[in-house]
Design an enzyme around this catalytic site. Sequence first.
Site: not given
Ligand SMILES: *Cc1c(COP(=O)(O)O)cnc(C)c1O
Length: 396
Positions: A199, A324
């Site tokens: 991401s 949260c």
């Molecule tokens: C932030 C996160 C996600 C979700 O990613 P998004 O792009 O916000 O949907 C999934 N897995 C982990 C380990 C994360 O830190």
Amino acid sequence: MQIYADNAATTKMSAAATEAMTDCIKNWWGNPSSLYTIGQKAKEKLEEARAQTAVVINAEPREIIFTSGGSESDNQALLTAAVIGKKQGKTHIISSAFEHHAILHTLNKLKKNGFEVTLLPVHENGIIRADELEAAIREDTCLVTIMTANNEIGTIQPVAEIGDICRRHGVLFHTDAVQAVGHIPIDVKALSIDMLSASAHKFHGPKGVGFLYVRKGIVLQNLIEGGAQERGKRAGTENLPGIAAMTAALKEAAANMERDNAHKTEIRDHIIRGLSEITHSALNGDAERRLSGNVNFSFEGIEGESILILLDQKGISASSGSACTSGALDPSHVLLAIGRIHDVAHGSLRLSIGEDITMEEADYIIDSVKEVVAHLRGFSPVWRDLTEGKKEFILK
Ligand SMILES: *Cc1c(COP(=O)(O)O)cnc(C)c1O
């Protein structure tokens, strides 16, 4: 002082990413599916981004599917493995107790559809054991999904060993590498990874964009049906400004990774040493096998939420060990998974530092946390019970 210490939740977009996004909006705004020049220029930009993304994790361009982020990538990977498994009569999945909810909630959905899920323990150090994983593999296991690095306690999992075990047993291996991509080196071939989620907003790219690596030969299942974008596996006009910005951020992160990790490790260990001076506190997760940016502590006798509010008043943005998301004060499933009891998990603090943090800022964080913890303990009934011996301390 203003210190953003919640980089595990999201990061600020880098200048390079912002510039790439603006450039794309201004100059590469065509639809990559259009056949005229403006569209084809956008298509070129898209494929350039795919190739540059692939290089960073040692994949091939066609093994990269752009998505809306980590959650979507996780969902699509699990659905894909489930469909492949079902076709072969294999409906057993192995994961861990401290995965992100994008994994855990999808696994719950699969359970309702006839899949059986084994959640491996993550032990006190926050690391799964490869031998326990191997022992959990059955004839009907179709998927192992274990995160590369945990988002709350930063612990890094033995991905190479897991990949090797899965390959030998002919089981698909997916890893949620959202906290790892752009932060630690990842080579999908060397690590025998079949699918990997990433991401952009966790490595200074924009929110709402990410990618899924899928080893060639694995047929993806669509979450979104429609046009033929992304080889027909993810419909919808591509988020090219987001993709271009993510690619710029990823290249930058990869180029600076070694330097950034050396710096963050030094600061992280300094903060850990400082906070360890607080009595009846403990570091959560292994001290060494963790992301260079992650510090996570439990303090007995207080509540995480109140630490956050007081730290915010001192200009420090951090996160607690409570979920949260629901608005309720449920202690974090991650801290419970490493054996912290409810009361202790409640008094937890996650600091996820960025590359630009200075030693002065680290000292300010240490002093602020010490002050806030002492202040809150001063009027905590739980702390009074503990010090008066009515309750027993759990942390030394
Ligand atoms: C932030 C996160 C996600 C979700 O990613 P998004 O792009 O916000 O949907 C999934 N897995 C982990 C380990 C994360 O830190």
